[in-house]
Design a protein around this motif. Structure first.
Motif, mmCIF file in Angstrom:
data_model
loop_
_atom_site.group_PDB
_atom_site.id
_atom_site.type_symbol
_atom_site.label_atom_id
_atom_site.label_comp_id
_atom_site.label_asym_id
_atom_site.label_seq_id
_atom_site.Cartn_x
_atom_site.Cartn_y
_atom_site.Cartn_z
ATOM 1 N N SER A 242 0.807 -1.203 0.023
ATOM 2 C CA SER A 242 0.112 -0.047 0.070
ATOM 3 C C SER A 242 0.873 1.316 0.005
ATOM 4 N N ASN A 243 2.296 0.973 -0.316
ATOM 5 C CA ASN A 243 3.083 2.313 -0.165
ATOM 6 C C ASN A 243 3.023 3.281 -1.577
ATOM 7 N N TYR A 244 1.560 3.622 -1.832
ATOM 8 C CA TYR A 244 1.627 4.606 -2.915
ATOM 9 C C TYR A 244 1.996 5.957 -2.424
ATOM 10 N N LEU A 245 2.066 6.721 -3.297
ATOM 11 C CA LEU A 245 2.650 8.186 -3.014
ATOM 12 C C LEU A 245 1.669 9.361 -2.696
ATOM 13 N N TYR A 246 0.484 9.248 -3.365
ATOM 14 C CA TYR A 246 -0.648 10.315 -3.364
ATOM 15 C C TYR A 246 -1.450 10.148 -2.208
ATOM 16 N N ASP A 247 -1.942 11.069 -1.401
ATOM 17 C CA ASP A 247 -2.830 10.694 -0.179
ATOM 18 C C ASP A 247 -3.877 9.810 -0.630
ATOM 19 N N GLU A 248 -4.740 10.153 -1.788
ATOM 20 C CA GLU A 248 -5.684 9.302 -2.241
ATOM 21 C C GLU A 248 -5.693 7.827 -2.312
ATOM 22 N N VAL B 294 -5.596 0.056 -18.623
ATOM 23 C CA VAL B 294 -4.680 1.280 -18.248
ATOM 24 C C VAL B 294 -5.299 2.625 -17.975
ATOM 25 N N THR B 295 -5.417 3.374 -17.226
ATOM 26 C CA THR B 295 -5.834 4.790 -17.171
ATOM 27 C C THR B 295 -4.681 5.879 -17.604
ATOM 28 N N PRO B 296 -5.022 7.041 -17.910
ATOM 29 C CA PRO B 296 -3.837 7.815 -18.497
ATOM 30 C C PRO B 296 -3.140 8.435 -17.003
ATOM 31 N N ASP B 297 -3.566 8.293 -15.974
ATOM 32 C CA ASP B 297 -2.880 8.830 -14.856
ATOM 33 C C ASP B 297 -2.590 7.393 -13.957
ATOM 34 N N ARG B 298 -2.805 6.276 -14.348
ATOM 35 C CA ARG B 298 -2.431 5.123 -13.726
ATOM 36 C C ARG B 298 -3.152 4.827 -12.372
ATOM 37 N N SER B 299 -4.277 5.644 -12.169
ATOM 38 C CA SER B 299 -5.123 5.471 -10.979
ATOM 39 C C SER B 299 -6.388 4.648 -11.380
ATOM 40 N N ALA B 300 -7.021 4.022 -10.363
ATOM 41 C CA ALA B 300 -8.306 3.275 -10.679
ATOM 42 C C ALA B 300 -9.532 4.293 -10.871
ATOM 43 N N ILE B 301 -10.447 3.972 -11.410
ATOM 44 C CA ILE B 301 -11.755 4.294 -11.408
ATOM 45 C C ILE B 301 -13.116 3.509 -10.682
ATOM 46 N N ILE B 302 -13.464 4.186 -9.572
ATOM 47 C CA ILE B 302 -14.512 3.458 -8.904
ATOM 48 C C ILE B 302 -15.730 4.517 -8.738
ATOM 49 N N SER B 303 -16.631 4.306 -9.603
ATOM 50 C CA SER B 303 -17.402 5.712 -9.928
ATOM 51 C C SER B 303 -18.719 5.508 -10.430
ATOM 52 N N LYS B 304 -19.811 6.343 -10.134
ATOM 53 C CA LYS B 304 -20.860 6.424 -10.770
ATOM 54 C C LYS B 304 -20.385 6.884 -12.406
ATOM 55 N N THR B 305 -21.582 6.862 -13.307
ATOM 56 C CA THR B 305 -21.153 7.155 -14.686
ATOM 57 C C THR B 305 -22.173 8.074 -15.052
ATOM 58 N N HIS C 43 -18.052 5.978 -1.379
ATOM 59 C CA HIS C 43 -17.695 6.097 -0.027
ATOM 60 C C HIS C 43 -16.385 7.336 0.159
ATOM 61 N N PRO C 44 -16.304 7.766 0.993
ATOM 62 C CA PRO C 44 -15.095 8.883 1.093
ATOM 63 C C PRO C 44 -13.906 8.414 0.575
ATOM 64 N N ILE C 45 -13.557 7.161 0.672
ATOM 65 C CA ILE C 45 -12.304 6.687 0.283
ATOM 66 C C ILE C 45 -12.234 6.448 -1.200
ATOM 67 N N ASN C 46 -13.221 6.351 -2.164
ATOM 68 C CA ASN C 46 -13.223 5.994 -3.368
ATOM 69 C C ASN C 46 -13.647 7.472 -4.158
ATOM 70 N N ALA C 47 -14.223 8.349 -3.184
ATOM 71 C CA ALA C 47 -14.597 9.593 -3.679
ATOM 72 C C ALA C 47 -13.720 10.416 -4.966
ATOM 73 N N PRO C 48 -12.445 10.351 -4.789
ATOM 74 C CA PRO C 48 -11.422 11.052 -5.678
ATOM 75 C C PRO C 48 -11.359 10.227 -6.834
ATOM 76 N N PHE C 49 -11.609 8.976 -6.892
ATOM 77 C CA PHE C 49 -11.466 7.890 -7.950
ATOM 78 C C PHE C 49 -12.558 8.065 -9.031
ATOM 79 N N THR C 50 -13.091 9.098 -9.301
ATOM 80 C CA THR C 50 -14.047 9.493 -10.364
ATOM 81 C C THR C 50 -13.610 9.262 -11.775
ATOM 82 N N LEU C 51 -14.707 8.853 -12.631
ATOM 83 C CA LEU C 51 -14.624 8.872 -14.197
ATOM 84 C C LEU C 51 -14.283 10.405 -14.433
#
Ligand SMILES: Cc1cc2nc3c(=O)[nH]c(=O)nc-3n(C[C@H](O)[C@H](O)[C@H](O)COP(=O)(O)OP(=O)(O)OC[C@H]3O[C@@H](n4cnc5c(N)ncnc54)[C@H](O)[C@@H]3O)c2cc1C
Ligand SMILES: [Zn+2]
Lengths: 100, 417
Positions: free
Chosen positions: B82-88, B343-354, B390-398
């Motif tokens: 879990s040692n990823y750099l960004y807070d999110e 793979v996404t352009p920023d290499r982070s996942a998407i857990i999101s409404k659409t 959920h607050p934890i996945n809120a930044p990971f939007t589409l």
């Protein structure tokens, strides 16, 4: 190992000489100032990601260095054709995949 | 479904293990569900499990075009960290790591989570600087990570060569002790069993061919190999095929699908105590409980759905591994395989409404979503049930690719997996 035909060198060479350079025929929009966020999103980030024949760019990095376009089936990895960067996009129906 | 416990194991052992009952039924589709999940990987099955256990929604079908766990869940090299750099990212992956700790107890199914530690090697002055920054930033986020000198690296992982004349000399490393591995199939099976026990239908060998929408634009159901099925909500968790599935609902995705390969050696006695990865040479290695060395690296360079990948990458990977671990240079490799990662352009996942009402998506896990399985499933279930993240996945939007609020782990350049 893929064998790729460089349309500039007119030679079929091993994959290791080439780099993949993403989806082809994505034109940079002209009126930057007037673009909406969604237009920027489509241009920068949205990709067709075709399952099947895909138009894509390659670069003959360890050869002539030039960018060219290709149509490759992303299910079989078989190339249907390659063509120079300024040539028009070939119609899929004209492609047999019998390229040398 | 019978619970696993010592008494049960003993009873079944005495009767030659012939009387175990099936762990989940092979369901056939009903005509309508509250929620249809497309993709029976760990993420999709886990989401069904948490919808049932935490949100009281049990009228669910999880549909897969193949067999459950046969996608990337059953093809990955099982590194958990879990040692990823960004807070999110730190929050999301650390949430998953918390859930891993007692997942076996929660599921009453042994997922063989083993926190044997993940060691990332530094080979250059630049590596040292960026790793130390990474360690500090992780610690500020409460995420376990520590710096080791090269001697300490050698002590933690004795097979490592710290010869200064090596092609890729080791000058130190970052160690996350809480990180490790788990049994990938067991994760899919454990969630499947837990979900099925609560009434979830798991429908295998049934491709979802299109998502249908109502006249008002909202989700109506899915066309499948086994006919049309109505659904109030559809949740897509189809990894490398997400673009293809979402396209049928008219949603174009910021994804590209690449083959990612891995290989294993013949099984040998325990020799390798932890997981070692190296960004610079792009390879990583661990040893499975069966004794095989499990080896992997980055994706192939071109997009593809071929689930195979090319040999040049394997050659590169093996060359790198034998440079760092010369003792393995005569090991025989048993098999290699590929999976298709999105793979996404920023290499982070998407857990999101659409943009489509009632349609949800969990994707973009690329080369590193196994470790996130419990966290992704848990927050995806929340998003589906509450129709808000959920607050934890809120930044990971589409829509971060429209607003510009990227989570740029690509630039942070922690290697994937
Ligand atoms: C070789 C390799 C090594 C990896 N190593 C690691 C690692 O060490 N650590 C790590 O954290 N991650 C790793 N990953 C990534 C990880 O495997 C994935 O991110 C994760 O398993 C994704 O889980 P999932 O449930 O979303 O996807 P999957 O398990 O792929 O599930 C998606 C499912 O959707 C189904 N599906 C697709 N289209 C349809 C359709 N139209 N209809 C019905 N069903 C459909 C598929 O059949 C599949 O079963 C690796 C991946 C690979 C390939
Ligand atoms: Zn050339």
């Amino acid at each position: 190992m893929l064998l790729i035909h460089c349309p500039y060198c007119d030679e079929t060479l091993p994959e290791l000489e080439f780099t993949h350079a993403g989806e082809a025929h994505i034109a940079r929009p002209e009126n930057h100032g007037g673009l909406s966020d969604s237009d920027w999103e489509s241009y920068l980030f949205i990709r067709t990601n075709v399952k099947g024949p895909q138009y894509e760019r390659w670069r003959h990095l360890h050869g002539c260095g030039r960018f060219f376009n290709a149509v490759r089936n992303t299910v079989t990895d078989r190339f249907l054709t390659t063509y120079k960067a300024d040539e028009p996009r070939p119609e899929l129906s004209t492609l047999t995949g019998d390229e040398k | 479904m019978s619970r696993f416990n010592a008494l049960n194991l003993l009873k079944n052992a005495l009767s030659g293990n012939k009387n175990w009952t099936e762990q989940w039924p092979d369901s056939q589709p009903k005509s309508e569900y509250d929620v249809i999940i497309v993709g029976a990987g760990g993420h999709g099955l886990g989401a069904a499990y948490y919808l049932a256990t935490q949100h009281g929604i049990t009228n669910i079908a999880v549909i897969d075009k193949g067999w459950l766990g046969g996608g990337n869940t059953g093809r990955n090299t099982t590194i958990i960290r879990s040692n990823y750099l960004y807070d999110e990212s730190a929050r999301l992956f650390d949430h998953a790591l918390d859930l891993w700790q007692d997942l076996s107890q929660e599921l009453n199914y042994n997922v063989m989570y083993s926190n044997r530690g993940v060691l990332m090697l530094a080979h250059t002055v630049h590596d040292v600087q960026s790793f130390k920054r990474h360690v500090h930033s992780n610690r500020l986020n409460g995420v376990d990570n520590q710096w080791l000198t090269k001697e300490e690296c050698k002590e933690y992982c004795p097979p490592l060569s710290i010869d200064p004349n090596a092609r890729y000399p080791v000058v130190g490393g970052a160690l996350q002790k809480r990180a490790g591995t788990a049994r990938h199939d067991a994760v899919a099976w454990g969630y499947a069993r837990g979900a099925a026990a609560r009434g979830v239908d798991i429908i295998q060998n049934c491709s979802v061919n299109a998502i249908r929408r109502n006249a008002d634009g909202s989700v109506a159901g899915v066309e499948t190999d086994k006919g049309y099925i109505r659904a109030k909500k559809v949740a897509v968790s189809a990894a490398g095929h997400t673009s293809v599935v979402m396209e049928t609902a008219g949603v174009r995705m910021p994804l590209e699908s690449y083959p990612l390969q891995a290989l294993v050696s013949e099984p040998i006695k325990p020799i390798f105590p932890c997981v070692v990865m190296s960004n610079a040479v792009h390879a990583y290695i661990s040893q499975s409980d069966k004794g095989e060395l499990v080896i992997g690296s980055g994706t192939d360079q071109y997009t593809s759905y071929s689930q195979r990948g090319g040999l040049p990458l394997i050659e590169h990977t093996v060359a790198a591994i034998t440079e760092i671990f010369p003792m393995f240079n005569r090991m025989r490799m048993l098999r290699k395989w590929g999976g298709i990662v999105d793979v996404t352009p920023d290499r982070s996942a998407i857990i999101s409404k659409t943009p489509v009402e009632g349609l949800y998506v969990n994707c973009g896990w690329g080369t590193g979503g196994f470790k996130a399985t419990p966290g992704a499933a848990h927050t995806f279930a929340h998003t589906i049930a509450k129709n808000e993240p959920h607050p934890i996945n809120a930044p990971f939007t589409l829509d971060r690719f429209r607003t510009g609020r990227l989570i740029d782990e690509a630039a942070a350049a922690a290697v994937a997996h």
